[in-house]
Design a protein around this motif. Structure first.
Motif, PDB file in Angstrom:
ATOM      1  N   CYS A  32       6.929 -14.357   5.955  1.00 51.07           N
ATOM      2  CA  CYS A  32       8.032 -14.224   6.907  1.00 51.07           C
ATOM      3  C   CYS A  32       7.578 -13.603   8.222  1.00 51.07           C
ATOM      4  CB  CYS A  32       9.151 -13.376   6.303  1.00 51.07           C
ATOM      5  SG  CYS A  32       8.686 -11.653   6.027  1.00 51.07           S
ATOM      6  N   ASN A  33       6.474 -12.897   8.197  1.00 49.92           N
ATOM      7  CA  ASN A  33       6.010 -12.161   9.365  1.00 49.92           C
ATOM      8  C   ASN A  33       5.117 -12.999  10.277  1.00 49.92           C
ATOM      9  OD1 ASN A  33       5.865  -9.648  10.826  1.00 49.92           O
ATOM     10  ND2 ASN A  33       3.779  -9.443  10.054  1.00 49.92           N
ATOM     11  N   CYS A  34       4.138 -13.719   9.701  1.00 51.60           N
ATOM     12  CA  CYS A  34       3.147 -14.426  10.531  1.00 51.60           C
ATOM     13  C   CYS A  34       3.063 -15.927  10.255  1.00 51.60           C
ATOM     14  CB  CYS A  34       1.767 -13.784  10.357  1.00 51.60           C
ATOM     15  SG  CYS A  34       1.024 -14.103   8.740  1.00 51.60           S
ATOM     16  N   ARG A  35       3.831 -16.418   9.294  1.00 50.74           N
ATOM     17  CA  ARG A  35       3.887 -17.849   8.933  1.00 50.74           C
ATOM     18  C   ARG A  35       2.608 -18.365   8.266  1.00 50.74           C
ATOM     19  NH1 ARG A  35       9.422 -18.767  10.330  1.00 50.74           N
ATOM     20  NH2 ARG A  35       9.324 -20.974  10.783  1.00 50.74           N
ATOM     21  N   ASN A  36       1.800 -17.491   7.728  1.00 52.47           N
ATOM     22  CA  ASN A  36       0.633 -17.878   6.947  1.00 52.47           C
ATOM     23  C   ASN A  36       1.130 -18.535   5.649  1.00 52.47           C
ATOM     24  OD1 ASN A  36      -2.054 -17.961   6.046  1.00 52.47           O
ATOM     25  ND2 ASN A  36      -1.958 -15.902   5.196  1.00 52.47           N
ATOM     26  N   HIS A  37       0.606 -19.695   5.278  1.00 49.99           N
ATOM     27  CA  HIS A  37       1.023 -20.383   4.058  1.00 49.99           C
ATOM     28  C   HIS A  37       0.581 -19.587   2.834  1.00 49.99           C
ATOM     29  CE1 HIS A  37       0.789 -24.383   6.484  1.00 49.99           C
ATOM     30  NE2 HIS A  37       1.838 -23.650   6.808  1.00 49.99           N
ATOM     31  N   VAL A  38       1.535 -19.344   1.921  1.00 47.04           N
ATOM     32  CA  VAL A  38       1.206 -18.533   0.743  1.00 47.04           C
ATOM     33  C   VAL A  38       1.433 -19.232  -0.596  1.00 47.04           C
ATOM     34  CG1 VAL A  38       1.444 -16.309   1.918  1.00 47.04           C
ATOM     35  CG2 VAL A  38       3.444 -17.342   0.811  1.00 47.04           C
ATOM     36  N   SER A  39       2.236 -20.309  -0.628  1.00 40.64           N
ATOM     37  CA  SER A  39       2.419 -21.035  -1.884  1.00 40.64           C
ATOM     38  C   SER A  39       3.077 -22.383  -1.634  1.00 40.64           C
ATOM     39  CB  SER A  39       3.260 -20.224  -2.874  1.00 40.64           C
ATOM     40  OG  SER A  39       3.091 -20.737  -4.178  1.00 40.64           O
ATOM     41  N   LEU A  40       2.981 -23.241  -2.638  1.00 39.99           N
ATOM     42  CA  LEU A  40       3.596 -24.566  -2.589  1.00 39.99           C
ATOM     43  C   LEU A  40       4.922 -24.553  -3.354  1.00 39.99           C
ATOM     44  CD1 LEU A  40       0.473 -26.732  -3.502  1.00 39.99           C
ATOM     45  CD2 LEU A  40       1.463 -26.412  -1.228  1.00 39.99           C
ATOM     46  N   HIS A  41       5.881 -25.306  -2.865  1.00 42.62           N
ATOM     47  CA  HIS A  41       7.172 -25.421  -3.551  1.00 42.62           C
ATOM     48  C   HIS A  41       6.974 -25.925  -4.988  1.00 42.62           C
ATOM     49  CE1 HIS A  41      11.387 -26.212  -4.276  1.00 42.62           C
ATOM     50  NE2 HIS A  41      11.070 -27.442  -4.620  1.00 42.62           N
ATOM     51  N   ASP A  42       6.037 -26.814  -5.182  1.00 39.76           N
ATOM     52  CA  ASP A  42       5.787 -27.386  -6.510  1.00 39.76           C
ATOM     53  C   ASP A  42       5.291 -26.351  -7.525  1.00 39.76           C
ATOM     54  OD1 ASP A  42       6.602 -29.832  -5.550  1.00 39.76           O
ATOM     55  OD2 ASP A  42       4.575 -30.642  -5.358  1.00 39.76           O
ATOM     56  N   ASP A  43       4.871 -25.182  -7.061  1.00 44.12           N
ATOM     57  CA  ASP A  43       4.364 -24.143  -7.951  1.00 44.12           C
ATOM     58  C   ASP A  43       5.431 -23.160  -8.419  1.00 44.12           C
ATOM     59  OD1 ASP A  43       1.788 -25.170  -7.973  1.00 44.12           O
ATOM     60  OD2 ASP A  43       1.142 -23.974  -6.265  1.00 44.12           O
ATOM     61  N   ILE A  44       6.694 -23.396  -8.032  1.00 41.95           N
ATOM     62  CA  ILE A  44       7.769 -22.518  -8.502  1.00 41.95           C
ATOM     63  C   ILE A  44       8.014 -22.763  -9.986  1.00 41.95           C
ATOM     64  CG2 ILE A  44      10.247 -22.017  -8.398  1.00 41.95           C
ATOM     65  CD1 ILE A  44      10.177 -22.446  -5.442  1.00 41.95           C
ATOM     66  N   ILE A  45       8.025 -21.679 -10.740  1.00 39.74           N
ATOM     67  CA  ILE A  45       8.352 -21.725 -12.160  1.00 39.74           C
ATOM     68  C   ILE A  45       9.826 -21.374 -12.356  1.00 39.74           C
ATOM     69  CG2 ILE A  45       7.927 -20.649 -14.419  1.00 39.74           C
ATOM     70  CD1 ILE A  45       5.026 -20.166 -13.413  1.00 39.74           C
ATOM     71  N   SER A  46      10.296 -20.351 -11.634  1.00 39.35           N
ATOM     72  CA  SER A  46      11.682 -19.898 -11.785  1.00 39.35           C
ATOM     73  C   SER A  46      12.167 -19.225 -10.500  1.00 39.35           C
ATOM     74  CB  SER A  46      11.785 -18.905 -12.939  1.00 39.35           C
ATOM     75  OG  SER A  46      13.089 -18.361 -13.014  1.00 39.35           O
ATOM     76  N   LYS A  47      13.448 -19.430 -10.208  1.00 33.83           N
ATOM     77  CA  LYS A  47      14.094 -18.746  -9.080  1.00 33.83           C
ATOM     78  C   LYS A  47      15.022 -17.636  -9.576  1.00 33.83           C
ATOM     79  CE  LYS A  47      14.034 -22.648  -5.901  1.00 33.83           C
ATOM     80  NZ  LYS A  47      14.848 -23.521  -5.051  1.00 33.83           N
ATOM     81  N   ALA A  48      14.962 -17.328 -10.842  1.00 39.94           N
ATOM     82  CA  ALA A  48      15.894 -16.378 -11.462  1.00 39.94           C
ATOM     83  C   ALA A  48      15.273 -14.999 -11.678  1.00 39.94           C
ATOM     84  CB  ALA A  48      16.396 -16.946 -12.785  1.00 39.94           C
ATOM     85  N   PHE A  49      14.510 -14.516 -10.708  1.00 39.28           N
ATOM     86  CA  PHE A  49      13.867 -13.209 -10.838  1.00 39.28           C
ATOM     87  C   PHE A  49      14.453 -12.231  -9.841  1.00 39.28           C
ATOM     88  CE2 PHE A  49      11.109 -15.430 -13.546  1.00 39.28           C
ATOM     89  CZ  PHE A  49      10.377 -14.503 -14.271  1.00 39.28           C
ATOM     90  N   GLN A  50      14.248 -10.952 -10.124  1.00 38.00           N
ATOM     91  CA  GLN A  50      14.730  -9.880  -9.269  1.00 38.00           C
ATOM     92  C   GLN A  50      13.527  -9.134  -8.717  1.00 38.00           C
ATOM     93  OE1 GLN A  50      17.973  -9.492  -8.674  1.00 38.00           O
ATOM     94  NE2 GLN A  50      17.654  -7.797  -7.286  1.00 38.00           N
ATOM     95  N   GLY A  51      13.497  -8.961  -7.382  1.00 39.83           N
ATOM     96  CA  GLY A  51      12.441  -8.197  -6.740  1.00 39.83           C
ATOM     97  C   GLY A  51      12.949  -6.828  -6.334  1.00 39.83           C
ATOM     98  N   ARG A  52      12.169  -6.114  -5.570  1.00 40.11           N
ATOM     99  CA  ARG A  52      12.586  -4.802  -5.076  1.00 40.11           C
ATOM    100  C   ARG A  52      13.747  -4.919  -4.095  1.00 40.11           C
ATOM    101  NH1 ARG A  52       6.828  -4.159  -3.862  1.00 40.11           N
ATOM    102  NH2 ARG A  52       5.844  -3.041  -5.541  1.00 40.11           N
TER     103      ARG A  52
END
Length: 106
Positions: free
Chosen positions: A13-33
């Motif tokens: 979100c800060n510098c737009r460096n690519h960090v992952s592919l959409h195809d590598d998502i396993i789950s969107k049901a997690f909780q972060g800090r």
């Protein structure tokens, strides 16, 4: 003729460096800090910090914070070890907090 669009990506979100592919998502049901988080099978252009034990919502885990390799923004963490059998599937996977990543090529 349609213009070629590359793979759908997530970027820092800060510098737009690519960090992952959409195809590598396993789950969107997690909780972060800081709210919702996504579990990914792979990550790129990140730095993995030192390992530490943390008590998370699903029990004790050994994790390491992950940061953008370009700007060092902390984006989430990597699961190094899960102590409960039901959580072993997380080992070697990455959590990216939703508010720390942005979509690219959508």
């Amino acid at each position: 003729m349609a213009e070629f669009v590359g793979p759908r990506l997530y970027s820092c979100c800060n510098c737009r460096n690519h960090v992952s592919l959409h195809d590598d998502i396993i789950s969107k049901a997690f909780q972060g800090r800081h709210g919702r988080a996504f579990l990914f099978s792979h990550a790129m252009n990140i730095v993995v910090g030192p390992k530490e034990d943390r008590h998370l919502l699903t029990g004790l885990h050994t994790v390491a914070d992950i940061s953008c390799a370009e700007c060092r923004e902390v984006l989430g963490w990597k699961y190094e070890r899960a102590y409960e059998a039901s959580q072993k599937y997380k080992e070697g996977k990455y959590i990216f907090e939703k508010l720390k990543i942005v979509k690219e090529n959508w």
